[in-house]
Design a protein around this motif. Sequence first.
Motif, PDB file in Angstrom:
ATOM      1  N   GLY A 190       0.786  -1.231   0.000  1.00  0.00           N
ATOM      2  CA  GLY A 190       0.000   0.000   0.000  1.00  0.00           C
ATOM      3  C   GLY A 190       0.813   1.273   0.000  1.00  0.00           C
ATOM      4  O   GLY A 190       0.263   2.348   0.197  1.00  0.00           O
ATOM      5  N   TYR A 191       2.145   1.181  -0.237  1.00  0.00           N
ATOM      6  CA  TYR A 191       3.002   2.365  -0.273  1.00  0.00           C
ATOM      7  C   TYR A 191       3.278   2.773  -1.718  1.00  0.00           C
ATOM      8  O   TYR A 191       3.291   1.933  -2.627  1.00  0.00           O
ATOM      9  CB  TYR A 191       4.325   2.109   0.444  1.00  0.00           C
ATOM     10  N   TYR A 192       3.519   4.063  -1.922  1.00  0.00           N
ATOM     11  CA  TYR A 192       3.961   4.503  -3.235  1.00  0.00           C
ATOM     12  C   TYR A 192       5.328   3.893  -3.541  1.00  0.00           C
ATOM     13  O   TYR A 192       6.191   3.783  -2.665  1.00  0.00           O
ATOM     14  CB  TYR A 192       4.077   6.027  -3.281  1.00  0.00           C
ATOM     15  N   VAL A 193       5.541   3.532  -4.799  1.00  0.00           N
ATOM     16  CA  VAL A 193       6.844   3.041  -5.246  1.00  0.00           C
ATOM     17  C   VAL A 193       7.679   4.254  -5.643  1.00  0.00           C
ATOM     18  O   VAL A 193       7.273   5.043  -6.510  1.00  0.00           O
ATOM     19  CB  VAL A 193       6.696   2.076  -6.434  1.00  0.00           C
ATOM     20  N   ILE A 194       8.813   4.436  -5.011  1.00  0.00           N
ATOM     21  CA  ILE A 194       9.669   5.596  -5.244  1.00  0.00           C
ATOM     22  C   ILE A 194      10.697   5.268  -6.325  1.00  0.00           C
ATOM     23  O   ILE A 194      11.376   4.245  -6.265  1.00  0.00           O
ATOM     24  CB  ILE A 194      10.375   6.034  -3.949  1.00  0.00           C
ATOM     25  N   ALA A 244       5.403  12.024  10.371  1.00  0.00           N
ATOM     26  CA  ALA A 244       4.121  11.873  11.052  1.00  0.00           C
ATOM     27  C   ALA A 244       3.042  11.398  10.079  1.00  0.00           C
ATOM     28  O   ALA A 244       2.192  10.573  10.427  1.00  0.00           O
ATOM     29  CB  ALA A 244       3.705  13.189  11.700  1.00  0.00           C
ATOM     30  N   MET A 245       3.074  11.900   8.844  1.00  0.00           N
ATOM     31  CA  MET A 245       2.136  11.424   7.834  1.00  0.00           C
ATOM     32  C   MET A 245       2.421   9.971   7.488  1.00  0.00           C
ATOM     33  O   MET A 245       1.510   9.155   7.325  1.00  0.00           O
ATOM     34  CB  MET A 245       2.235  12.296   6.584  1.00  0.00           C
ATOM     35  N   GLY A 246       3.714   9.628   7.356  1.00  0.00           N
ATOM     36  CA  GLY A 246       4.092   8.262   6.984  1.00  0.00           C
ATOM     37  C   GLY A 246       3.709   7.231   8.027  1.00  0.00           C
ATOM     38  O   GLY A 246       3.387   6.080   7.700  1.00  0.00           O
ATOM     39  N   THR A 247       3.718   7.620   9.293  1.00  0.00           N
ATOM     40  CA  THR A 247       3.374   6.682  10.370  1.00  0.00           C
ATOM     41  C   THR A 247       1.906   6.781  10.780  1.00  0.00           C
ATOM     42  O   THR A 247       1.476   6.084  11.700  1.00  0.00           O
ATOM     43  CB  THR A 247       4.258   6.944  11.599  1.00  0.00           C
ATOM     44  N   GLY A 248       1.137   7.657  10.121  1.00  0.00           N
ATOM     45  CA  GLY A 248      -0.276   7.776  10.434  1.00  0.00           C
ATOM     46  C   GLY A 248      -0.566   8.460  11.737  1.00  0.00           C
ATOM     47  O   GLY A 248      -1.587   8.203  12.379  1.00  0.00           O
ATOM     48  N   ALA A 249       0.306   9.372  12.159  1.00  0.00           N
ATOM     49  CA  ALA A 249       0.115  10.042  13.446  1.00  0.00           C
ATOM     50  C   ALA A 249      -0.871  11.205  13.357  1.00  0.00           C
ATOM     51  O   ALA A 249      -1.345  11.679  14.384  1.00  0.00           O
ATOM     52  CB  ALA A 249       1.458  10.544  13.987  1.00  0.00           C
ATOM     53  N   TYR A 250      -1.175  11.665  12.149  1.00  0.00           N
ATOM     54  CA  TYR A 250      -2.098  12.790  11.999  1.00  0.00           C
ATOM     55  C   TYR A 250      -3.529  12.308  11.781  1.00  0.00           C
ATOM     56  O   TYR A 250      -3.763  11.256  11.184  1.00  0.00           O
ATOM     57  CB  TYR A 250      -1.674  13.661  10.819  1.00  0.00           C
ATOM     58  N   GLU A 251      -4.459  13.118  12.233  1.00  0.00           N
ATOM     59  CA  GLU A 251      -5.871  12.756  12.138  1.00  0.00           C
ATOM     60  C   GLU A 251      -6.319  12.628  10.684  1.00  0.00           C
ATOM     61  O   GLU A 251      -7.185  11.810  10.361  1.00  0.00           O
ATOM     62  CB  GLU A 251      -6.723  13.801  12.868  1.00  0.00           C
ATOM     63  N   ASN A 252      -5.730  13.429   9.774  1.00  0.00           N
ATOM     64  CA  ASN A 252      -6.170  13.384   8.385  1.00  0.00           C
ATOM     65  C   ASN A 252      -5.734  12.120   7.654  1.00  0.00           C
ATOM     66  O   ASN A 252      -6.058  11.937   6.480  1.00  0.00           O
ATOM     67  CB  ASN A 252      -5.685  14.619   7.619  1.00  0.00           C
ATOM     68  N   LEU A 254      -6.592   9.131   8.968  1.00  0.00           N
ATOM     69  CA  LEU A 254      -7.514   8.091   9.440  1.00  0.00           C
ATOM     70  C   LEU A 254      -8.415   7.557   8.333  1.00  0.00           C
ATOM     71  O   LEU A 254      -8.734   6.369   8.303  1.00  0.00           O
ATOM     72  CB  LEU A 254      -8.378   8.640  10.583  1.00  0.00           C
ATOM     73  N   GLU A 255      -8.831   8.411   7.409  1.00  0.00           N
ATOM     74  CA  GLU A 255      -9.789   7.985   6.397  1.00  0.00           C
ATOM     75  C   GLU A 255      -9.215   6.958   5.432  1.00  0.00           C
ATOM     76  O   GLU A 255      -9.958   6.290   4.712  1.00  0.00           O
ATOM     77  CB  GLU A 255     -10.280   9.188   5.604  1.00  0.00           C
ATOM     78  N   TYR A 256      -7.885   6.812   5.397  1.00  0.00           N
ATOM     79  CA  TYR A 256      -7.288   5.874   4.457  1.00  0.00           C
ATOM     80  C   TYR A 256      -7.012   4.511   5.088  1.00  0.00           C
ATOM     81  O   TYR A 256      -6.431   3.637   4.453  1.00  0.00           O
ATOM     82  CB  TYR A 256      -5.982   6.456   3.902  1.00  0.00           C
ATOM     83  N   ARG A 257      -7.418   4.294   6.331  1.00  0.00           N
ATOM     84  CA  ARG A 257      -7.136   3.030   7.003  1.00  0.00           C
ATOM     85  C   ARG A 257      -8.298   2.057   6.856  1.00  0.00           C
ATOM     86  O   ARG A 257      -9.416   2.447   6.511  1.00  0.00           O
ATOM     87  CB  ARG A 257      -6.847   3.271   8.490  1.00  0.00           C
ATOM     88  N   GLU A 258      -7.983   0.824   7.102  1.00  0.00           N
ATOM     89  CA  GLU A 258      -9.021  -0.203   7.004  1.00  0.00           C
ATOM     90  C   GLU A 258     -10.069  -0.010   8.106  1.00  0.00           C
ATOM     91  O   GLU A 258      -9.741   0.325   9.236  1.00  0.00           O
ATOM     92  CB  GLU A 258      -8.404  -1.600   7.103  1.00  0.00           C
ATOM     93  N   THR A 259     -11.344  -0.242   7.760  1.00  0.00           N
ATOM     94  CA  THR A 259     -12.442  -0.038   8.701  1.00  0.00           C
ATOM     95  C   THR A 259     -12.365  -1.032   9.846  1.00  0.00           C
ATOM     96  O   THR A 259     -12.136  -2.220   9.639  1.00  0.00           O
ATOM     97  CB  THR A 259     -13.790  -0.214   7.989  1.00  0.00           C
ATOM     98  N   GLY A 260     -12.548  -0.508  11.079  1.00  0.00           N
ATOM     99  CA  GLY A 260     -12.638  -1.386  12.235  1.00  0.00           C
ATOM    100  C   GLY A 260     -11.313  -1.763  12.859  1.00  0.00           C
ATOM    101  O   GLY A 260     -11.286  -2.490  13.839  1.00  0.00           O
ATOM    102  N   VAL A 261     -10.187  -1.282  12.311  1.00  0.00           N
ATOM    103  CA  VAL A 261      -8.896  -1.610  12.903  1.00  0.00           C
ATOM    104  C   VAL A 261      -8.741  -0.839  14.197  1.00  0.00           C
ATOM    105  O   VAL A 261      -8.884   0.385  14.238  1.00  0.00           O
ATOM    106  CB  VAL A 261      -7.746  -1.270  11.934  1.00  0.00           C
ATOM    107  N   THR A 262      -8.470  -1.573  15.305  1.00  0.00           N
ATOM    108  CA  THR A 262      -8.346  -0.947  16.619  1.00  0.00           C
ATOM    109  C   THR A 262      -6.928  -1.117  17.137  1.00  0.00           C
ATOM    110  O   THR A 262      -6.355  -2.197  17.070  1.00  0.00           O
ATOM    111  CB  THR A 262      -9.333  -1.575  17.620  1.00  0.00           C
ATOM    112  N   LEU A 263      -6.354  -0.021  17.639  1.00  0.00           N
ATOM    113  CA  LEU A 263      -5.009  -0.048  18.192  1.00  0.00           C
ATOM    114  C   LEU A 263      -5.011   0.787  19.456  1.00  0.00           C
ATOM    115  O   LEU A 263      -5.357   1.967  19.443  1.00  0.00           O
ATOM    116  CB  LEU A 263      -3.995   0.517  17.188  1.00  0.00           C
ATOM    117  N   GLY A 264      -4.657   0.138  20.596  1.00  0.00           N
ATOM    118  CA  GLY A 264      -4.611   0.851  21.862  1.00  0.00           C
ATOM    119  C   GLY A 264      -5.963   1.359  22.305  1.00  0.00           C
ATOM    120  O   GLY A 264      -6.054   2.413  22.947  1.00  0.00           O
ATOM    121  N   GLY A 265      -7.040   0.617  21.950  1.00  0.00           N
ATOM    122  CA  GLY A 265      -8.370   1.029  22.356  1.00  0.00           C
ATOM    123  C   GLY A 265      -8.971   2.134  21.522  1.00  0.00           C
ATOM    124  O   GLY A 265     -10.010   2.691  21.858  1.00  0.00           O
ATOM    125  N   VAL A 266      -8.310   2.512  20.383  1.00  0.00           N
ATOM    126  CA  VAL A 266      -8.809   3.577  19.526  1.00  0.00           C
ATOM    127  C   VAL A 266      -9.083   3.025  18.139  1.00  0.00           C
ATOM    128  O   VAL A 266      -8.227   2.359  17.548  1.00  0.00           O
ATOM    129  CB  VAL A 266      -7.787   4.741  19.439  1.00  0.00           C
TER     130      VAL A 266
END
Length: 275
Positions: A190-194, A244-252, A254-266
């Motif tokens: 799921g990553y861009y090929v550089i 932060a974008m690469g590790t998914g630390a930003y709220e924006n 979230l929409e690209y993640r698989e539905t229902g995946v839970t990590l650390g209760g979130v």
Amino acid sequence: MRVSYGIVGNDAGIYVANVANSQNAIATINGSVPSLTYNGSYGNLGLMPEMKYEWEYGLELKFLKNRLGLDISYYDNYIDDQILNLTTEASSGATSQWTNVGRISNNGLEVSLTATPIQRENFSWNTRLNYSFNRTMVDKLNSGGDMLTFYSADENSLKVVAEVGKKLGNIYAYDIAKDDQGNNLISDEGYYVIDKTKYKYVGNILPKAIGGMTNTFNYKNWSLDFTVDYRLGGKMVSENQKYAMGTGAYENTLEYRETGVTLGGVNQNTGEKND
């Protein structure tokens, strides 16, 4: 009206050209052994002062008994043996070196508007508004090549360069690999090929315009000054945002993640906490 021509020399900072070592002691079983190491920046005994040659043309006007003024200046110059601090391979024992890179030319315009909106016996207000822009070009490189990298990061995936015939400070980064139709390629993970064989121009570090506004208020024997500066344009690369974008630390992200995946209760798709 005024016209001036000047030649000015400029040297690097004190001692930066010296080839010097730092002496340290390494502890061994039989006692300490002296060790000599380079500092972070390696010296350059062949470093020459840079020389700046400049023409400047100006016009100054005053109106309304000097309460309104306009000052315009145009300059055109070039700098021979421009001094820059370049990054070097860490395997050399140092990470940077001051060197003469070549000839850099500049031309630009400076406009200053002065005014005294209020002039009383015990109170006055003086203001000055400045606007300027500068164009810096790389005319030649002492190395004989067409491009010189003076900053790089992330294993050369990002670099800031001096390129002959172009503006100083262009930013280049690895491009995303494309298919035959020009679509971005995405890996199975799921990553861009550089594409590490191709760089893409992403901007320039220099501002398009700079200036400021200075105000002076005088009341009897009291005076108050304050200044506002501005800088328009100029690109920058944020390492914090990139990772932060690469590790998914930003709220924006979230929409690209698989539905229902839970990590650390979130819930990683909605951001909601799950009991």
